[in-house]
Design a protein around this motif. Sequence first.
Motif, mmCIF file in Angstrom:
data_model
loop_
_atom_site.group_PDB
_atom_site.id
_atom_site.type_symbol
_atom_site.label_atom_id
_atom_site.label_comp_id
_atom_site.label_asym_id
_atom_site.label_seq_id
_atom_site.Cartn_x
_atom_site.Cartn_y
_atom_site.Cartn_z
ATOM 1 N N UNK A 160 21.096 9.044 -2.556
ATOM 2 C CA UNK A 160 22.280 9.910 -2.533
ATOM 3 C C UNK A 160 23.506 9.123 -2.989
ATOM 4 N N UNK A 161 24.239 9.694 -3.946
ATOM 5 C CA UNK A 161 25.466 9.071 -4.443
ATOM 6 C C UNK A 161 26.712 9.609 -3.734
ATOM 7 N N UNK A 162 26.614 10.848 -3.272
ATOM 8 C CA UNK A 162 27.788 11.466 -2.652
ATOM 9 C C UNK A 162 27.351 12.561 -1.694
ATOM 10 N N UNK A 163 28.007 12.618 -0.539
ATOM 11 C CA UNK A 163 27.871 13.764 0.359
ATOM 12 C C UNK A 163 29.024 14.709 0.033
ATOM 13 N N UNK A 164 28.690 15.923 -0.330
ATOM 14 C CA UNK A 164 29.691 16.870 -0.800
ATOM 15 C C UNK A 164 30.386 17.550 0.377
ATOM 16 N N UNK A 165 31.716 17.470 0.374
ATOM 17 C CA UNK A 165 32.512 18.034 1.468
ATOM 18 C C UNK A 165 33.637 18.885 0.882
ATOM 19 N N UNK B 58 24.848 14.889 -3.633
ATOM 20 C CA UNK B 58 24.729 14.683 -5.074
ATOM 21 C C UNK B 58 23.868 13.452 -5.319
ATOM 22 N N UNK B 59 22.827 13.609 -6.139
ATOM 23 C CA UNK B 59 21.925 12.518 -6.492
ATOM 24 C C UNK B 59 21.901 12.436 -8.010
ATOM 25 N N UNK B 60 22.572 11.446 -8.572
ATOM 26 C CA UNK B 60 22.687 11.387 -10.025
ATOM 27 C C UNK B 60 23.392 12.641 -10.525
ATOM 28 N N UNK B 61 22.731 13.384 -11.407
ATOM 29 C CA UNK B 61 23.296 14.640 -11.911
ATOM 30 C C UNK B 61 22.811 15.844 -11.116
ATOM 31 N N UNK C 102 22.319 21.753 -2.488
ATOM 32 C CA UNK C 102 23.251 22.477 -1.612
ATOM 33 C C UNK C 102 22.615 22.677 -0.226
ATOM 34 N N UNK C 103 23.404 22.489 0.829
ATOM 35 C CA UNK C 103 22.894 22.693 2.187
ATOM 36 C C UNK C 103 24.066 22.783 3.164
ATOM 37 N N UNK C 104 23.967 23.654 4.164
ATOM 38 C CA UNK C 104 25.022 23.756 5.176
ATOM 39 C C UNK C 104 24.906 22.671 6.243
ATOM 40 N N UNK C 105 23.748 21.985 6.278
ATOM 41 C CA UNK C 105 23.527 20.904 7.242
ATOM 42 C C UNK C 105 22.976 19.690 6.488
ATOM 43 N N UNK C 106 23.580 18.531 6.725
ATOM 44 C CA UNK C 106 23.107 17.277 6.152
ATOM 45 C C UNK C 106 22.991 16.265 7.289
ATOM 46 N N UNK C 107 21.829 15.623 7.397
ATOM 47 C CA UNK C 107 21.621 14.567 8.392
ATOM 48 C C UNK C 107 21.548 13.244 7.647
ATOM 49 N N UNK C 108 22.461 12.339 7.960
ATOM 50 C CA UNK C 108 22.504 11.036 7.290
ATOM 51 C C UNK C 108 21.923 9.968 8.205
ATOM 52 N N UNK C 109 20.911 9.262 7.709
ATOM 53 C CA UNK C 109 20.404 8.140 8.494
ATOM 54 C C UNK C 109 20.777 6.797 7.873
ATOM 55 N N UNK C 110 21.658 6.826 6.865
ATOM 56 C CA UNK C 110 22.240 5.586 6.345
ATOM 57 C C UNK C 110 23.224 5.053 7.384
ATOM 58 N N UNK D 239 30.893 9.954 1.962
ATOM 59 C CA UNK D 239 31.846 11.034 2.257
ATOM 60 C C UNK D 239 33.183 10.746 1.588
ATOM 61 N N UNK D 240 33.707 9.559 1.821
ATOM 62 C CA UNK D 240 34.994 9.172 1.249
ATOM 63 C C UNK D 240 36.119 9.332 2.256
ATOM 64 N N UNK D 241 37.019 8.364 2.261
ATOM 65 C CA UNK D 241 38.097 8.339 3.243
ATOM 66 C C UNK D 241 39.028 9.545 3.139
ATOM 67 N N UNK D 242 39.138 10.159 1.964
ATOM 68 C CA UNK D 242 40.046 11.294 1.767
ATOM 69 C C UNK D 242 39.684 12.480 2.651
ATOM 70 N N UNK D 243 38.428 12.549 3.073
ATOM 71 C CA UNK D 243 37.969 13.683 3.884
ATOM 72 C C UNK D 243 38.017 13.387 5.389
#
Length: 428
Positions: A200-205, A214-217, A221-229, A239-243
């Motif tokens: 995963x390159x980006x968690x979309x928020x 987002x994975x590459x190109x 889409x999903x209303x629930x994402x579980x991150x184990x990183x 996610x990014x600090x902006x969010x």
Amino acid sequence: MEDVSGLWEKGPLTYLLRELGLKKEELFVKNTTKFIFKGREIEAKSLDEFIKLLSEIFPNEGESIYAFFREAIKAYGECYRDAVYGAPLPAELIAKVFGEKKLLNYPREHPHFYDWMNKTYRQKLDEYFRSEDLKALLCALLGYLGTGPDKTPASSALTACVSYYLHGGYFPKGGAQRFADSLKHFIESHGGEVLVKHKVDKILVEDGEVKGVKVGEKIFRAPVVVANANAKTTFLELVGEDHLDKKFVDYIKGLKMSPSAFMVFLGVDMDLSSYPTLIKNLDEGIDIVINSNADPSLAPRGKSSVTILTGANYHDFPERGTEEYSRKKRRVAEMLIQKAERVIPGLSRHIIVQDAATPKTFERYTSMPEGALYSFDQSIGTKRPYFKTPIKGLYLAGASTFPGGGIEAVVISGMICANDICNWQTEI
């Protein structure tokens, strides 16, 4: 994953395997363990035998040894008494699942475990024992937490270390990958899909809510994402600090990583079946794992698969790819082999295959900052991120959140996360 806990009758892994229709005896085998301390070899197949041996070594502490383990059994039982779906719950969820009254009554209903929750492991040992050698020996498994006794919550020492004396540890048959493959097969056989080579390159928020990844190109889409990183990677990079709120970002940035390890992997043309699977040499500061003793399929007949490991600091190693890094890697590997050879004579003369891993190796392959074994520092006072994040629909599972690092702990985190997403719908 050479010494897995949580596989006793009411353990979280036992519960998980039962729920998935998997058989413990097909996936795990109980370890045999030897401790080497002050030149003495200590090997016991049961708690009773371990208590008997300790009482012989420390005759003036006999009654205290018995009393310590008697209380540990009571406290451990209380920890799992109100487990839901095999998992003990943090305070926030005890209130949510059982109600506020249950949380208020917790100290009275769990007096022994509550006592362990409010002391360090050092304080608990000091309560029972005078011998510093005995205390040091009972700290032999603190490497599973990466903390010292004075910085370790006694409750963590109980569940992650003392529990091995009570119920033993297990080795995954076929190696850790086989256990992972069994979980993958279950998911796929129930209509799920497991994608590999999809970092995963980006968690979309959007507007404080998760929308997918987002994975590459590709976009999923999903209303629930579980991150184990690791939570630092999840929030600061994906996610990014902006969010996120600045106070939360500063909290995540301020979390200290746990220690890492250095490992040497050997294939040797020696039959080491007369040794136990695990040898914990406190005198040399190393663990030796003879993998093929737990699972003979891991080495050809008459040969053995061996791992030697010790704690290591990420910052002690130069940058990967440099000559300095390669030299230090070789030097540390040779040192560990020499130490292991004092336990297994002639080991260095029988090496057929050799490899090694530094903290920077673990960082490369697991994307865990600093190659930390247990994600964040597990010392007393560390507040791990809650599994529910400030982003709606984004959850954490794994070593970053409650209850911490280790196979049993991350299984608990996954159970809690899954059941909370489903709103604890199964009858309790």
